[in-house]
Scaffold this motif. Structure first.
Motif, PDB file in Angstrom:
ATOM      1  N   PRO A  71       0.807  -1.232   0.000  1.00  0.00           N
ATOM      2  CA  PRO A  71       0.000   0.000   0.000  1.00  0.00           C
ATOM      3  C   PRO A  71       0.835   1.275   0.000  1.00  0.00           C
ATOM      4  O   PRO A  71       0.396   2.301  -0.526  1.00  0.00           O
ATOM      5  CB  PRO A  71      -0.825  -0.123   1.282  1.00  0.00           C
ATOM      6  CG  PRO A  71      -0.880  -1.581   1.573  1.00  0.00           C
ATOM      7  CD  PRO A  71       0.438  -2.138   1.111  1.00  0.00           C
ATOM      8  N   GLU A  72       2.044   1.228   0.569  1.00  0.00           N
ATOM      9  CA  GLU A  72       2.850   2.449   0.672  1.00  0.00           C
ATOM     10  C   GLU A  72       3.688   2.720  -0.567  1.00  0.00           C
ATOM     11  O   GLU A  72       4.428   3.717  -0.606  1.00  0.00           O
ATOM     12  CB  GLU A  72       3.767   2.368   1.887  1.00  0.00           C
ATOM     13  CG  GLU A  72       4.800   1.266   1.826  1.00  0.00           C
ATOM     14  CD  GLU A  72       4.304  -0.067   2.362  1.00  0.00           C
ATOM     15  OE1 GLU A  72       5.143  -0.956   2.601  1.00  0.00           O
ATOM     16  OE2 GLU A  72       3.070  -0.220   2.539  1.00  0.00           O
ATOM     17  N   GLU A  73       3.604   1.889  -1.598  1.00  0.00           N
ATOM     18  CA  GLU A  73       4.387   2.095  -2.815  1.00  0.00           C
ATOM     19  C   GLU A  73       4.095   3.466  -3.422  1.00  0.00           C
ATOM     20  O   GLU A  73       2.939   3.821  -3.667  1.00  0.00           O
ATOM     21  CB  GLU A  73       4.070   0.996  -3.831  1.00  0.00           C
ATOM     22  CG  GLU A  73       4.738   1.185  -5.187  1.00  0.00           C
ATOM     23  CD  GLU A  73       6.250   1.167  -5.119  1.00  0.00           C
ATOM     24  OE1 GLU A  73       6.875   2.016  -5.793  1.00  0.00           O
ATOM     25  OE2 GLU A  73       6.798   0.314  -4.405  1.00  0.00           O
ATOM     26  N   ARG A  74       5.156   4.230  -3.685  1.00  0.00           N
ATOM     27  CA  ARG A  74       4.987   5.592  -4.191  1.00  0.00           C
ATOM     28  C   ARG A  74       4.921   5.671  -5.714  1.00  0.00           C
ATOM     29  O   ARG A  74       4.429   6.662  -6.255  1.00  0.00           O
ATOM     30  CB  ARG A  74       6.132   6.472  -3.682  1.00  0.00           C
ATOM     31  CG  ARG A  74       6.144   6.666  -2.174  1.00  0.00           C
ATOM     32  CD  ARG A  74       7.245   7.642  -1.767  1.00  0.00           C
ATOM     33  NE  ARG A  74       7.237   7.904  -0.335  1.00  0.00           N
ATOM     34  CZ  ARG A  74       8.075   8.743   0.270  1.00  0.00           C
ATOM     35  NH1 ARG A  74       8.976   9.400  -0.459  1.00  0.00           N
ATOM     36  NH2 ARG A  74       8.006   8.930   1.573  1.00  0.00           N
ATOM     37  N   ALA A  75       5.450   4.680  -6.382  1.00  0.00           N
ATOM     38  CA  ALA A  75       5.484   4.730  -7.851  1.00  0.00           C
ATOM     39  C   ALA A  75       4.966   3.414  -8.447  1.00  0.00           C
ATOM     40  O   ALA A  75       5.723   2.690  -9.098  1.00  0.00           O
ATOM     41  CB  ALA A  75       6.893   5.034  -8.333  1.00  0.00           C
ATOM     42  N   PRO A  76       3.700   3.108  -8.224  1.00  0.00           N
ATOM     43  CA  PRO A  76       3.176   1.854  -8.772  1.00  0.00           C
ATOM     44  C   PRO A  76       2.980   1.924 -10.283  1.00  0.00           C
ATOM     45  O   PRO A  76       2.890   3.014 -10.863  1.00  0.00           O
ATOM     46  CB  PRO A  76       1.835   1.695  -8.056  1.00  0.00           C
ATOM     47  CG  PRO A  76       1.417   3.096  -7.767  1.00  0.00           C
ATOM     48  CD  PRO A  76       2.685   3.854  -7.484  1.00  0.00           C
ATOM     49  N   TRP A  77       2.922   0.767 -10.906  1.00  0.00           N
ATOM     50  CA  TRP A  77       2.707   0.683 -12.342  1.00  0.00           C
ATOM     51  C   TRP A  77       2.037  -0.653 -12.655  1.00  0.00           C
ATOM     52  O   TRP A  77       1.982  -1.543 -11.804  1.00  0.00           O
ATOM     53  CB  TRP A  77       4.025   0.812 -13.111  1.00  0.00           C
ATOM     54  CG  TRP A  77       5.092  -0.148 -12.665  1.00  0.00           C
ATOM     55  CD1 TRP A  77       6.017   0.043 -11.684  1.00  0.00           C
ATOM     56  CD2 TRP A  77       5.330  -1.471 -13.183  1.00  0.00           C
ATOM     57  NE1 TRP A  77       6.825  -1.059 -11.552  1.00  0.00           N
ATOM     58  CE2 TRP A  77       6.429  -2.008 -12.466  1.00  0.00           C
ATOM     59  CE3 TRP A  77       4.733  -2.240 -14.177  1.00  0.00           C
ATOM     60  CZ2 TRP A  77       6.932  -3.281 -12.708  1.00  0.00           C
ATOM     61  CZ3 TRP A  77       5.230  -3.512 -14.434  1.00  0.00           C
ATOM     62  CH2 TRP A  77       6.321  -4.020 -13.699  1.00  0.00           C
ATOM     63  N   PHE A  78       1.539  -0.770 -13.861  1.00  0.00           N
ATOM     64  CA  PHE A  78       0.999  -2.055 -14.301  1.00  0.00           C
ATOM     65  C   PHE A  78       1.144  -2.157 -15.810  1.00  0.00           C
ATOM     66  O   PHE A  78       1.288  -1.144 -16.515  1.00  0.00           O
ATOM     67  CB  PHE A  78      -0.469  -2.224 -13.884  1.00  0.00           C
ATOM     68  CG  PHE A  78      -1.448  -1.345 -14.628  1.00  0.00           C
ATOM     69  CD1 PHE A  78      -2.023  -1.762 -15.827  1.00  0.00           C
ATOM     70  CD2 PHE A  78      -1.794  -0.093 -14.136  1.00  0.00           C
ATOM     71  CE1 PHE A  78      -2.915  -0.959 -16.517  1.00  0.00           C
ATOM     72  CE2 PHE A  78      -2.687   0.722 -14.815  1.00  0.00           C
ATOM     73  CZ  PHE A  78      -3.251   0.284 -16.015  1.00  0.00           C
ATOM     74  N   SER A  79       1.117  -3.371 -16.297  1.00  0.00           N
ATOM     75  CA  SER A  79       1.233  -3.628 -17.729  1.00  0.00           C
ATOM     76  C   SER A  79      -0.028  -4.309 -18.230  1.00  0.00           C
ATOM     77  O   SER A  79      -0.854  -4.795 -17.445  1.00  0.00           O
ATOM     78  CB  SER A  79       2.455  -4.506 -18.028  1.00  0.00           C
ATOM     79  OG  SER A  79       3.647  -3.877 -17.639  1.00  0.00           O
ATOM     80  N   ALA A  80      -0.162  -4.349 -19.535  1.00  0.00           N
ATOM     81  CA  ALA A  80      -1.288  -5.044 -20.157  1.00  0.00           C
ATOM     82  C   ALA A  80      -0.880  -5.514 -21.536  1.00  0.00           C
ATOM     83  O   ALA A  80      -0.168  -4.792 -22.256  1.00  0.00           O
ATOM     84  CB  ALA A  80      -2.510  -4.128 -20.246  1.00  0.00           C
ATOM     85  N   LEU A  81      -1.286  -6.703 -21.884  1.00  0.00           N
ATOM     86  CA  LEU A  81      -1.121  -7.197 -23.247  1.00  0.00           C
ATOM     87  C   LEU A  81      -2.447  -6.986 -23.952  1.00  0.00           C
ATOM     88  O   LEU A  81      -3.491  -7.462 -23.495  1.00  0.00           O
ATOM     89  CB  LEU A  81      -0.745  -8.676 -23.257  1.00  0.00           C
ATOM     90  CG  LEU A  81      -0.529  -9.280 -24.646  1.00  0.00           C
ATOM     91  CD1 LEU A  81       0.652  -8.616 -25.352  1.00  0.00           C
ATOM     92  CD2 LEU A  81      -0.308 -10.792 -24.551  1.00  0.00           C
ATOM     93  N   VAL A  82      -2.410  -6.243 -25.057  1.00  0.00           N
ATOM     94  CA  VAL A  82      -3.643  -5.846 -25.735  1.00  0.00           C
ATOM     95  C   VAL A  82      -3.374  -5.751 -27.230  1.00  0.00           C
ATOM     96  O   VAL A  82      -2.241  -5.479 -27.644  1.00  0.00           O
ATOM     97  CB  VAL A  82      -4.141  -4.488 -25.178  1.00  0.00           C
ATOM     98  CG1 VAL A  82      -3.116  -3.391 -25.416  1.00  0.00           C
ATOM     99  CG2 VAL A  82      -5.489  -4.106 -25.750  1.00  0.00           C
ATOM    100  N   THR A  83      -4.395  -5.984 -28.027  1.00  0.00           N
ATOM    101  CA  THR A  83      -4.226  -5.757 -29.464  1.00  0.00           C
ATOM    102  C   THR A  83      -4.448  -4.275 -29.748  1.00  0.00           C
ATOM    103  O   THR A  83      -5.422  -3.680 -29.291  1.00  0.00           O
ATOM    104  CB  THR A  83      -5.204  -6.595 -30.302  1.00  0.00           C
ATOM    105  OG1 THR A  83      -6.549  -6.299 -29.892  1.00  0.00           O
ATOM    106  CG2 THR A  83      -4.931  -8.075 -30.134  1.00  0.00           C
ATOM    107  N   ARG A  84      -3.519  -3.691 -30.480  1.00  0.00           N
ATOM    108  CA  ARG A  84      -3.640  -2.311 -30.934  1.00  0.00           C
ATOM    109  C   ARG A  84      -3.506  -2.352 -32.450  1.00  0.00           C
ATOM    110  O   ARG A  84      -2.462  -2.739 -32.965  1.00  0.00           O
ATOM    111  CB  ARG A  84      -2.551  -1.432 -30.303  1.00  0.00           C
ATOM    112  CG  ARG A  84      -2.724   0.057 -30.579  1.00  0.00           C
ATOM    113  CD  ARG A  84      -1.677   0.885 -29.877  1.00  0.00           C
ATOM    114  NE  ARG A  84      -0.348   0.702 -30.457  1.00  0.00           N
ATOM    115  CZ  ARG A  84       0.729   1.411 -30.122  1.00  0.00           C
ATOM    116  NH1 ARG A  84       0.643   2.331 -29.174  1.00  0.00           N
ATOM    117  NH2 ARG A  84       1.902   1.198 -30.691  1.00  0.00           N
ATOM    118  N   ASP A  85      -4.572  -1.973 -33.140  1.00  0.00           N
ATOM    119  CA  ASP A  85      -4.628  -2.138 -34.595  1.00  0.00           C
ATOM    120  C   ASP A  85      -4.332  -3.590 -34.974  1.00  0.00           C
ATOM    121  O   ASP A  85      -3.562  -3.881 -35.889  1.00  0.00           O
ATOM    122  CB  ASP A  85      -3.657  -1.187 -35.299  1.00  0.00           C
ATOM    123  CG  ASP A  85      -4.101   0.254 -35.195  1.00  0.00           C
ATOM    124  OD1 ASP A  85      -5.266   0.494 -34.833  1.00  0.00           O
ATOM    125  OD2 ASP A  85      -3.294   1.149 -35.481  1.00  0.00           O
TER     126      ASP A  85
END
Length: 331
Positions: free
Chosen positions: A115-129
């Motif tokens: 919960p205390e993470e200051r710089a969280p991020w996430f990824s996603a695999l998605v079709t783009r075009d």
């Protein structure tokens, strides 16, 4: 660098029969209280899905052709890292109406940050075009910004990412030593291979291919051609201060996402009457087709590379890439 290369490679009991014993007072007290639940992660899968959907909606709206050029700043505010420079180039070279994307449904890869993470991020695999693309978003304050986007190369697939029982991934620390190349060294190693190829001290750390050893061969050819025309040519890759993201894979390795800048410079050393040709893709910045004294091209490239665990060392493989020219200066 030789030391760097060496360092990167080194490196409920079951009971049977009879009635159960009477619980102690401590046990009775413990069983009367519910066990504390795990703290909610800094970013939930639901929050990630909402952030992705909001970005797609905003990005698509800004890409609609309009006379309002102020949209560029709004579009830039949606991005960070290497995506910021690529976004500015995409808008400024298309009369502020870059192509609109067709997005599919994402497969979210959300690290379980405390919960205390200051710089969280996430990824996603998605079709783009219709092309499988690995995208990564970073949170700044209350806002989410697109930081990286790299299309899977032909024939490549995303390696299985390790997930816990709740479907959360595990982030790989920048200095993690359980993989053949720590995330913090991924950019510098790639830059070295792209410049020196099979002859450099980092040769063998990255698998050969169009974004590694073949780039070095291209640079060597262009340098030779320039010398024949009494010009000088050089091309330098740099990790700069771009963010790096690592996800643990099921085999104990890592899926690392990072960016590199590339600066290519051609100079007229002898014959000042000779004109340096300007590539067609740079004509949006430089008109006339040629420059007389020098030409500098800047690019930003984003990659995703699969790095093996140290227990099974092998060459890391670039599986995704996107990027391009972000500026040109001539005189």
């Amino acid at each position: 660098m030789l030391a760097l290369a060496a360092g990167l490679l080194a490196g409920v009991t079951a009971c049977s029969g009879g009635a159960p014993p009477a619980p102690t007072k401590a046990a009775e007290s413990s069983s009367a209280r519910p066990s504390p639940s795990a703290p909610e992660p800094a970013v939930t899968r639901e929050e990630a899905a909402e952030a992705f959907a909001e970005f797609i909606a905003a990005d698509d709206l800004l890409r609609v052709r309009s006379e309002l050029r102020g949209r560029l700043q709004q579009a830039k505010d949606l991005t960070v890292g290497g995506q910021a420079a690529l976004t500015v180039a995409a808008y400024s070279t298309t009369d502020y109406a870059p192509p609109r994307y067709r997005w599919g449904s994402p497969t979210l890869l959300v690290p379980r940050f405390p919960p205390e993470e200051r710089a969280p991020w996430f990824s996603a695999l998605v079709t783009r075009d219709d092309q499988p693309t690995l995208v990564t978003f970073a949170r700044s304050g209350d806002d989410w910004q697109l930081s990286s986007a790299a299309r899977l190369l032909p024939g490549q697939e995303l390696p299985p990412v390790a997930l816990d029982a709740d479907g959360y991934a595990t982030a790989v620390a920048a200095d993690d030593k359980s993989v053949t190349i720590s995330p913090q060294f991924m950019g510098p190693v790639h830059a070295s291979v792209a410049e020196t190829g099979k002859s450099g001290v980092t040769a063998g750390l990255l698998a050969p291919g169009p974004y590694t050893t073949e780039v070095a061969e291209q640079i060597a050819t262009l340098r030779g051609d320039a010398k024949f025309n009494e010009l000088s040519y050089d091309s330098i890759f740099s990790a700069d201060n771009y963010p790096v993201y690592g996800l643990r894979t099921e085999n104990g390795g890592a899926l690392i996402q990072y960016s590199l800048s590339r600066t290519s410079t051609t100079k007229n050393m002898v014959d000042k009457s000779y004109k340096i040709p300007v590539p067609e893709e740079a004509s949006r910045w430089l008109t006339g087709g040629t420059v007389r004294l020098s030409l500098k091209l800047t690019e930003v490239h984003q990659y995703a590379t699969v790095v093996p665990p140290l227990t099974a060392p092998a060459a890391a493989a670039v599986i995704a890439h996107d990027g391009g020219l972000t500026g040109a200066v001539g005189q």
